[in-house]
Write a protein that holds these residues in place. Structure first.
Motif, PDB file in Angstrom:
ATOM      1  N   SER A   1       0.832  -1.210   0.000  1.00 42.21           N
ATOM      2  CA  SER A   1       0.000   0.000   0.000  1.00 42.21           C
ATOM      3  C   SER A   1       0.863   1.256   0.000  1.00 42.21           C
ATOM      4  O   SER A   1       1.573   1.533   0.981  1.00 42.21           O
ATOM      5  CB  SER A   1      -0.921   0.020   1.219  1.00 42.21           C
ATOM      6  OG  SER A   1      -1.539   1.282   1.361  1.00 42.21           O
TER       7      SER A   1
ATOM      8  N   ASP B   1      -0.301   3.721   2.936  1.00 41.55           N
ATOM      9  CA  ASP B   1       0.291   3.454   4.248  1.00 41.55           C
ATOM     10  C   ASP B   1       1.774   3.804   4.255  1.00 41.55           C
ATOM     11  O   ASP B   1       2.302   4.342   5.246  1.00 41.55           O
ATOM     12  CB  ASP B   1       0.102   1.985   4.618  1.00 41.55           C
ATOM     13  CG  ASP B   1      -1.356   1.626   4.866  1.00 41.55           C
ATOM     14  OD1 ASP B   1      -2.164   2.550   5.106  1.00 41.55           O
ATOM     15  OD2 ASP B   1      -1.687   0.424   4.804  1.00 41.55           O
TER      16      ASP B   1
ATOM     17  N   GLY C   1      -1.459   5.140  -5.038  1.00 42.07           N
ATOM     18  CA  GLY C   1      -2.785   4.588  -4.798  1.00 42.07           C
ATOM     19  C   GLY C   1      -3.869   5.628  -4.676  1.00 42.07           C
ATOM     20  O   GLY C   1      -5.057   5.317  -4.826  1.00 42.07           O
TER      21      GLY C   1
ATOM     22  N   GLU D   1      -0.739   2.003  -7.753  1.00 40.23           N
ATOM     23  CA  GLU D   1       0.012   1.336  -6.690  1.00 40.23           C
ATOM     24  C   GLU D   1       1.399   0.929  -7.176  1.00 40.23           C
ATOM     25  O   GLU D   1       1.580   0.521  -8.329  1.00 40.23           O
ATOM     26  CB  GLU D   1      -0.754   0.114  -6.182  1.00 40.23           C
ATOM     27  CG  GLU D   1      -1.975   0.451  -5.341  1.00 40.23           C
ATOM     28  CD  GLU D   1      -1.644   1.108  -4.000  1.00 40.23           C
ATOM     29  OE1 GLU D   1      -0.468   1.470  -3.757  1.00 40.23           O
ATOM     30  OE2 GLU D   1      -2.572   1.250  -3.183  1.00 40.23           O
TER      31      GLU D   1
END
Length: 380
Positions: free
Chosen positions: A319, A322, A339, A346
């Motif tokens: 991710s 994150d 993302g 991504e």
């Protein structure tokens, strides 16, 4: 998170948003001050923009792209290109309609369609014949056919560029299938290495099938002034004018007057700013490669679209959202996760060239410390 960390006294190097940090050229600011003091400019303005401003846009298109525009019917001023695009979607689309949008996509290109009640059909971005064939295949498969094709070159976030023949292919598809075209040319003047981004309006038949958005935000460092333009097909321009007549009373007239001066006398400033970004680009690409990421030097825009080293994303399950949140925390560097532009983004991050070379180098030293040296120490 960046705002909160800065409030706590931390020096976050913010490379997240394409928000120019260089000042607006002084002659533009001076004209704004002068025009702001004139009581005649304190009233509501024309929602389509004052005629002299639209005429200046037409002159600029003639000067830069050799395109002839009628300022009365083929040019309209908007409250920035982002707001203008969203308003145009409201004018053209509704429930049951479909728009083709390249993926990954700058968020408003998808959400503007959705806010109008229409559906988005994503097509992986490209700048070649294969991409045009993918678009045409999508049009063949859909019933009813898509109403609008949304393009954005030079592209945000991927920085992908096109050459003039590409637009001829787009016009041909639009003519064959009766699809309207919207091109976002927000970065059309922020170009490097002698590349000159073509306008969709340069293509034969471009004005017959679509429109194009431009903005003062990037090339003139006027992001906060909120002024942009839509040019091209008179029917589409008129539809946008109708929507704007319900939504707004136009940009503050003093800003419009200052924008005339910017376009009339600012070509050297535009070129100077592009050289600044090119220098930052070179510094950033070199720093990216040093930490093991993949990045090609973009030919335009104020971003680098960088592929993150896969092992740097492993701890985050792949991710980028994150990952970027953690880099604010641990490296004190803010970047935009790929993302955020859809699942097709991504594995990548978009990094804005909005800091000087010294700050860019510092940002990547901090990323290197967290991603490479600390990881090596932990592995040892």
């Amino acid at each position: 998170m960046t705002y909160e960390r800065r409030r706590a006294g931390l020096d976050i190097i913010d490379l997240n948003m394409g928000n120019p940090n260089d000042p607006t050229p002084p002659q533009i600011v001076e004209k704004l001050c002068e025009a702001s003091a004139d009581p005649r400019n304190h009233r509501y303005s024309a929602s389509a923009g004052v005629f002299n401003l639209r005429r200046e846009v037409a002159r600029k298109y003639r000067r830069r792209w050799n395109v002839e525009l009628d300022p009365g019917s083929e040019v309209i001023a908007t409250i920035g290109s982002k707001e203008g695009f969203s308003h145009l979607c409201l004018a053209l689309l509704g429930p049951g309609d479909t728009a083709i949008v390249t993926k990954p996509a700058f968020q408003i290109h998808s959400y503007g369609v959705n806010l109008a009640g229409a559906n988005v059909i994503g097509v992986p971005i490209g700048n070649d014949q294969a991409f045009l064939e993918r678009v045409e295949n999508v049009i063949h498969q859909l019933q009813p056919k898509p109403k609008v094709m949304v393009l954005n070159f030079p592209n945000n976030p991927t920085t992908m560029c096109v050459d003039p023949p590409f637009w001829d292919g787009v016009v041909a598809i639009a003519e064959r299938h009766n699809v309207m075209v919207i091109n976002d040319l927000a970065y059309g003047e922020t170009c490097f290495d002698d590349y000159r981004a073509p306008s969709f309006m340069q293509a034969r038949g471009g004005k017959e099938v679509g429109v194009e958005f431009t903005t003062m935000s990037k090339a003139y460092n006027m992001a906060g002034w909120r002024i942009g333009f839509c040019v091209g097909n008179p029917t589409m321009i008129n539809a946008l004018a109708t929507i704007k007549s319900y939504y707004d009373y136009g940009v503050f007239q003093a800003i419009q007057i200052a924008s005339i001066i910017a376009m009339r006398h600012g070509d050297e400033e535009v070129d100077r700013q592009a050289r600044i970004y090119q220098s930052r680009r070179d510094t950033m690409v070199d720093a990216l490669r040093r930490i093991g990421w993949e990045a090609e030097p973009p030919r335009a825009t104020m971003f680098v679209w960088a592929k993150v080293k896969p092992e740097h994303l492993e701890a985050y399950g792949g991710s980028t959202v994150d990952f970027c949140l953690d880099m604010i925390e641990r490296a004190e560097v803010a970047m935009c996760p790929g993302g955020a532009f859809g699942p097709e983004g991504e594995g990548y991050v978009r990094i804005a060239m909005v800091e000087n070379e010294q700050r860019i180098r510092q940002a990547f030293r901090q990323l290197d410390r967290v991603l490479n040296r600390e990881m090596a120490e932990q592995a040892g």
